[in-house]
Design an enzyme around this catalytic site. Structure first.
Site, PDB file in Angstrom:
ATOM      1  N   ASP A  72      63.805  30.731  -7.543  1.00  0.00           N
ATOM      2  CA  ASP A  72      65.763  30.602  -7.469  1.00  0.00           C
ATOM      3  C   ASP A  72      66.056  29.524  -8.961  1.00  0.00           C
ATOM      4  O   ASP A  72      65.295  28.033  -8.446  1.00  0.00           O
ATOM      5  CB  ASP A  72      66.261  30.069  -6.446  1.00  0.00           C
ATOM      6  CG  ASP A  72      68.078  31.130  -6.661  1.00  0.00           C
ATOM      7  OD1 ASP A  72      68.091  30.707  -8.362  1.00  0.00           O
ATOM      8  OD2 ASP A  72      67.946  30.504  -5.877  1.00  0.00           O
ATOM      9  N   HIS A 109      66.631  34.176  -8.725  1.00  0.00           N
ATOM     10  CA  HIS A 109      67.995  34.032  -7.623  1.00  0.00           C
ATOM     11  C   HIS A 109      68.035  35.752  -6.611  1.00  0.00           C
ATOM     12  O   HIS A 109      68.542  35.338  -5.785  1.00  0.00           O
ATOM     13  CB  HIS A 109      69.197  33.694  -8.637  1.00  0.00           C
ATOM     14  CG  HIS A 109      69.911  33.792  -7.547  1.00  0.00           C
ATOM     15  ND1 HIS A 109      70.426  32.758  -6.400  1.00  0.00           N
ATOM     16  CD2 HIS A 109      71.345  34.338  -7.371  1.00  0.00           C
ATOM     17  CE1 HIS A 109      71.911  33.400  -6.433  1.00  0.00           C
ATOM     18  NE2 HIS A 109      72.479  33.381  -7.090  1.00  0.00           N
ATOM     19  N   SER A 111      74.120  33.508  -1.716  1.00  0.00           N
ATOM     20  CA  SER A 111      74.940  32.844  -3.528  1.00  0.00           C
ATOM     21  C   SER A 111      75.930  32.531  -2.726  1.00  0.00           C
ATOM     22  O   SER A 111      76.469  31.668  -2.265  1.00  0.00           O
ATOM     23  CB  SER A 111      74.723  34.259  -4.436  1.00  0.00           C
ATOM     24  OG  SER A 111      74.933  33.947  -5.948  1.00  0.00           O
TER      25      SER A 111
END
Ligand SMILES: CC(=O)SCCNC(=O)CCNC(=O)[C@H](O)C(C)(C)COP(=O)(O)OP(=O)(O)OC[C@H]1O[C@@H](n2cnc3c(N)ncnc32)[C@H](O)[C@@H]1OP(=O)(O)O
Ligand SMILES: N[C@@H](CCO)C(=O)O
Length: 358
Positions: free
Chosen positions: A290, A319, A136
């Site tokens: 995601d 995600h 991320s």
């Protein structure tokens, strides 16, 4: 098994914005034993609300017999500047004013965060990393570092991330900051300013971290008499409260802006040119569900980083799948290392890269 440390950089640190921090500190966590050759270093970059303690938020990845084993690897992770887990951030005392920075904390970018990590790396005398890994926002930082210092890491592993933050991602972050702004306490110079707004921000963010299937699996209403007070509603509210117990709105604001700032091409003739300079053996991993950092971004990275490999993770957790699908991650990452080892063996001895056991 983890050890916590603090690094103090006692000189002025200039930021991309032109502002500067008179000094900064980084809280960092280590795990495992550094070998004599210093070629077993795994540097983890944490996600948005993460701390330096990767064993706390990334369970199933670090430990005896796991992907990163303390007998073989030395793992390190530092909390980002702007953070609230021991590194200099908005609630740290501004040495020039003898009170916390609060709203006056300067803007930081992912590049600033990485340049601060690099000061720690130099202080520790680490010339080379075995692996730079991030998910991320941490993946954004790992990629930025691999561009900033192409010779630094032998391997680069980026999970659910991007080279330039998307308009979609920025729109989510802006909506979260708008929620904080609506909180009348946000104007106050106190540690709790904007907390109610931050709870709403987390609720908005959570929708981008999960997806339809996740909610259907975990929050489906089985009581057919209900017209109100649904599970999904209390879940959203609870998640806001949960974050408020471990975070603050100033760090939320600062780091969400840093996430928005992601653009490895800034000042470097563009994203494609920047990605082309990466020298590390790169693996990009995407989560099938995601919504925030979709697969297309992982495909883009793989296509434009020389020699990069792509692996998908199948998950219903969107995600946040990177926090949960650790078995799949372990398998994919191990396969990536083995592929590298096989290629290495085919090289002439003088051209071989240093690779510790996987
Ligand atoms: C890489 C990083 O840096 S991550 C950043 C740091 N983040 C963290 O440290 C947290 C990491 N963990 C997580 O994000 C999540 O726990 C995940 C993604 C791993 C797992 O997601 P989930 O299985 O949905 O668990 P999640 O924690 O979101 O929700 C469960 C909690 O909600 C509560 N809950 C579940 N349904 C409801 C509901 N309908 N109403 C109210 N509360 C509910 C549960 O009781 C549980 O409470 P608890 O956490 O106090 O035990
Ligand atoms: N759960 C993650 C999502 C962002 O990657 C976090 O809170 O940081």
């Amino acid at each position: 098994m983890t050890k916590h440390h603090t690094f103090i950089y006692d000189q002025e640190f200039e930021l991309e914005s032109g502002q500067s921090l008179p000094e900064f500190r980084l809280r960092y966590t280590t795990f495992g034993k550094l070998n004599e050759a210093k070629d077993n270093i795994i540097w983890v970059c944490h996600a948005f609300t993460g701390s330096s303690d990767f064993t706390d938020w990334w369970k199933g990845m670090f430990g005896p017999g796991m992907l990163y084993d303390p007998e073989r690897h030395f793992v390190i992770c530092a909390n980002a500047i702007g953070g609230c887990y021991g590194s200099t951030g908005p609630l740290s005392v501004d040495p020039n004013k003898s009170r916390p920075y609060f709203h006056d904390f300067p803007s930081v970018t992912n590049r600033d965060i990485i340049r601060a990590f690099d000061k720690l790396r130099q202080h520790l005398g680490f010339e080379k990393l075995h692996t730079l890994i991030g998910c991320s926002m941490g993946g954004q930082q790992a990629l930025e570092w691999a561009v900033l210092n192409p010779g630094l890491s032998e391997h680069l592993i980026v999970i659910g991330s991007n080279a330039k933050h998307s308009p979609w991602g920025i729109a989510f972050n802006e909506s979260q900051r708008m929620a904080i702004e609506q909180d009348p306490t946000w104007q106050l110079y106190t540690a709790h300013a904007g907390m109610e707004g931050m709870k709403v921000a987390r609720s908005i963010a959570l929708i981008s971290y999960r997806n339809y299937q996740t909610y259907d699996k975990t929050q489906y209403e089985t009581d057919n008499t209900k017209t109100d007070d649904f599970k999904a509603s209390s879940y959203q509210r609870y998640q806001g409260l949960k974050l408020a117990n471990r975070f603050n709105a100033f760090t939320y604001w600062t780091l969400s802006k840093a996430m928005d700032s992601q653009n490895v091409g800034r000042g470097r003739d563009g994203v494609l040119e920047a990605l082309a300079t990466v020298k590390a053996k790169a693996l990009f991993i995407g989560m099938s569900s995601d919504l925030l950092f979709p697969m297309q971004e992982q495909h883009f990275l793989t296509k434009n980083v020389p020699g990069a490999v792509f692996e998908p993770i199948h998950s219903d957790f969107g995600h946040d799948g990177f926090l949960l699908e650790t078995e799949q991650l372990t398998d994919k990452i191990r396969a990536f290392y083995w592929r590298g080892l096989r290629e290495n063996r085919r090289r002439k001895p003088a051209e071989r890269l240093v690779t510790v056991g996987v």
